[in-house]
Design a protein around this motif. Sequence first.
Motif, PDB file in Angstrom:
ATOM      1  N   SER A  44       0.812  -1.220   0.000  1.00 13.67           N
ATOM      2  CA  SER A  44       0.000   0.000   0.000  1.00 13.67           C
ATOM      3  C   SER A  44       0.846   1.270   0.000  1.00 13.67           C
ATOM      4  O   SER A  44       0.306   2.367   0.112  1.00 13.67           O
ATOM      5  N   ARG A  45       2.168   1.119  -0.105  1.00 12.44           N
ATOM      6  CA  ARG A  45       3.046   2.291  -0.109  1.00 12.44           C
ATOM      7  C   ARG A  45       3.082   2.893  -1.518  1.00 12.44           C
ATOM      8  O   ARG A  45       2.886   2.210  -2.516  1.00 12.44           O
ATOM      9  N   ARG A  46       3.397   4.197  -1.602  1.00 10.32           N
ATOM     10  CA  ARG A  46       3.450   4.901  -2.886  1.00 10.32           C
ATOM     11  C   ARG A  46       4.907   5.210  -3.206  1.00 10.32           C
ATOM     12  O   ARG A  46       5.667   5.657  -2.346  1.00 10.32           O
ATOM     13  N   LEU A  47       5.293   5.001  -4.447  1.00  5.65           N
ATOM     14  CA  LEU A  47       6.641   5.328  -4.922  1.00  5.65           C
ATOM     15  C   LEU A  47       6.522   6.470  -5.916  1.00  5.65           C
ATOM     16  O   LEU A  47       5.939   6.312  -6.997  1.00  5.65           O
ATOM     17  N   THR A  48       7.048   7.618  -5.568  1.00  9.04           N
ATOM     18  CA  THR A  48       7.010   8.785  -6.452  1.00  9.04           C
ATOM     19  C   THR A  48       8.387   9.001  -7.062  1.00  9.04           C
ATOM     20  O   THR A  48       9.410   8.682  -6.460  1.00  9.04           O
ATOM     21  N   ARG A  49       8.374   9.570  -8.295  1.00 10.57           N
ATOM     22  CA  ARG A  49       9.622   9.790  -9.021  1.00 10.57           C
ATOM     23  C   ARG A  49       9.734  11.268  -9.356  1.00 10.57           C
ATOM     24  O   ARG A  49       8.764  11.869  -9.810  1.00 10.57           O
ATOM     25  N   ASP A  50      10.939  11.795  -9.153  1.00  9.84           N
ATOM     26  CA  ASP A  50      11.173  13.215  -9.416  1.00  9.84           C
ATOM     27  C   ASP A  50      12.481  13.334 -10.199  1.00  9.84           C
ATOM     28  O   ASP A  50      13.570  13.404  -9.608  1.00  9.84           O
ATOM     29  N   PHE A  51      12.368  13.343 -11.546  1.00  9.63           N
ATOM     30  CA  PHE A  51      13.535  13.411 -12.418  1.00  9.63           C
ATOM     31  C   PHE A  51      13.487  14.692 -13.229  1.00  9.63           C
ATOM     32  O   PHE A  51      12.397  15.116 -13.665  1.00  9.63           O
ATOM     33  N   PRO A  52      14.610  15.308 -13.520  1.00 12.82           N
ATOM     34  CA  PRO A  52      14.613  16.473 -14.413  1.00 12.82           C
ATOM     35  C   PRO A  52      14.444  16.034 -15.867  1.00 12.82           C
ATOM     36  O   PRO A  52      14.625  14.854 -16.210  1.00 12.82           O
TER      37      PRO A  52
END
Length: 893
Positions: free
Chosen positions: A757-765
């Motif tokens: 139930s965990r969320r994996l967010t991605r923050d790439f330029p």
Amino acid sequence: MPETSPPPDPSKVAAKRPKRGRLKVFLGMSPGVGKTYEMLRAARRRKAEGGDVVVGVVESHGRRETESLLRGMEVMPRRPIDYKGRVLMEFDIDAALERKPGLLLVDEYAHSNVPGSRHPKRWQDVEEILSAGIDVWTTLNVQHLESLSDVVLRITGVRQREAVPDSALSGADDIEVVDITPDELRKRLAEGKVYVPETARLASENFFKVENLTALREMALRRAAQTIDDQLLATLRERGMEGPWAAGERILVLVGGDAIAASLVRAGRRLSDMMMDAPWTVAHVERPNRPVSGPESAARLSQAFMLAEQLGGRTIVLTGDDVVRAVMDYAHRNNVTQIVIGKGRDNRISELLGRSLAAGLLRSARGVAIHIVTEPGGAPVGRPEKEAPVIARSLHWRGYAVGAGFIGVATALALFLDRTFERVDLGVIYLSAVLAAGVLYGLRPALAAATVAFLVYNFLFLEPRYSFAIGSPTDILTLLAFWAVALATGSLAGRVRDQARSAQRRASAVSALLAASQALSAAEDQLGAARVLAEQTAAAAGAKTIVLLPRDGDITPVAGAPELEKLGAAAMAAARWAWERGEPAGHGTGTLPQTSWTFRPLQGVRSRSGVAGIEADALAPGSDEERLALALLEQGAVALERAQLAGDAVETETLRRADRFRGALMNSVSHDLRTPLSTVLGAATTLIDYGPTLKPEVRKDLLLSIREEAERLSRYVGDLLDMTRLEGGALNIKADWTDVRDVLNAAAERVSRRLGSRRLTRDFPAQLSMVSLDQGLLEQALVNILENAIAFSPDGSAIELAAYEDRGSVVISIEDEGKGIPTAELELVFDKFRRMEEQPDRSKGAGLGLAIAKGFVEAMNGRIAAASPILDDRGTRILISLPKSIATHRDLL
């Protein structure tokens, strides 16, 4: 610090060493008294009682009675040795050591072995046999004792070529005196029971005179009584019983490099025997204000020191300008009660002036007895050499020539001044020339220059001119003034020059030792220290040097200067002897002297660390070069021991860490592998046994458990394999230009099923610089970090995977919302088997994930760090910095 094992128990170590055999000496006053006969009779009785008796060597000299006693005895064959085209039969020491009987008979204790034998003397063979735990019986005539050789020479007129050090006899456990009267011995001689008739006739007229035999008989009985008394006193001391022995007597023997030195040493030993084995020391006084003695004097002094050590005395070198003061200072510090000195026949002037050594000691001695030994032949004491060395003679004549040159320059200047000015004191000019000669070349050139100066001054400038006649009493005062100046300046300048040279030699030695100490301290290991030691010793000795270290149960040459040479069989045998026995061997020693090397054990503080060999005849005995070389060897021994201890410490630390890793690994494997295996086994067994009866959802749940636990097991095994690769240095880097965003996405996909139930967010330029790295290693490191974040993040929380860059690197950030890491644990979070918390099922891993990630990142020249907490005392951020090949301009960021 690494743990060290306690030192071994001395009693256990001593128990492991072979017990030393017992030595019995059958002592007689001369040949023919029946020593060998009596030894064989006693041996036959021992054999009849069941003893293991073997005859090692017995010289019957054709005597039928002696040969009859050999029948029925086990006699060892002798070893043939080729010497100058002849084959000579000698005692086989190796066969005796291999046979190892209970009792070995070795006749003629003082016999000299044939060159090429292991030891030059048979008594040294006996010492080795005793050390192996074998009892030995032997025979000896009293005239062969080293300390009595001078006395025997005066009594009989015959100098004994073969000698045994008194310490060898003193160490005997039993002494049996084989004694007959001189008349009975001469009767045996006449009957041909000692020598053949012609030889017996000559012997009875020379050596076997009644007065000679009587004196020898007295010496044999006295020496036996003295040895027995020594044994009694030793027993009393061991039991702590008081006895009537002069415990306070201490003897000091003063020797120089003259012909009487050896006689003084023997006299000191005899005096020690008369004073119930009083401690005795042989000393030599070095005088910095006197020129260094030549090689002949140094050789005599070294031989005297070696003789003193063989006879059981100590040796020491004292230093001082005043011999009497140096001797008395030492005597007072060490409670010396007896001083032995030598006296020649050429010191009458010194005696009249009261400046002889004997007179000086008598004036200064308080409570000390002075013994003066004279040389029968009148050999001069203190003048060991009649001729100065070539270099010294050349310097001597050069001083006279330069002094004459100074007088010539002074004369030319005086003539010029005499013609130019009136009433000029020309004598001062000549005094200056004399002074210069004295300052530069010492007393004798200054006196010669003073004489020439007076003669020239008198001839050219004093009335009547151009005549050597002395016209005025003041001219005599002028001559005396010249001589006084020459005497004062010459003696003072000579003393200062000699002291300066001595100081320079000592400073050079100290500098050499300091340089060697620094070089040895800088050596990283034993091999480096051995190379430095070989180079420094070769430079000091001016000869080839080799260093041998223990390897695989033997010693092996590891370093040499100027190059490492291959040693022959004889040299290696001498080196092994020095290593095993801790004694010098090879050329100039008592063991294998026929070799071309002299080997010395390198004795450290706690144990022997190796062996050093120096080319034969490279060092003059007693020379400054020999002392410097020996000092270097002592330093090298300590350095080698220190390097060995450092290596052992590193090895111990490595083993300790490996043991800790092994224990942690077994602790982890014992549970972390067993738990998933048990789950898989239980679920599989349930499906096999009850599969048809189970509901579909139950079967699906069991199959999911099998898959999850198998994946978990696969991760554990993968982690262990990766850590093994890191620990073993077998990591293979395959670098290529990579877009880090691709690797981040691949890692995110691999862990997506374990997010729950965990969320994996991605923050790439939108754009990111390429970096050279191993894509597989980086992906595995990211997966390990993400799995760690998942394991320690609560359900419903977010995990952020981000990337950005600065001028020199690309940075990856993985941030979770877990409980965080305590500040004290931040530096330890990347250690192997490190868990921030312990849970009964250890479901959160074996504690290897972050350690493997750190290893992979650092293998690619990257850096990894952890930060916590992030927000509201919660959360953890893992940062990975990967270097760029070329820094990005700040305007392009």
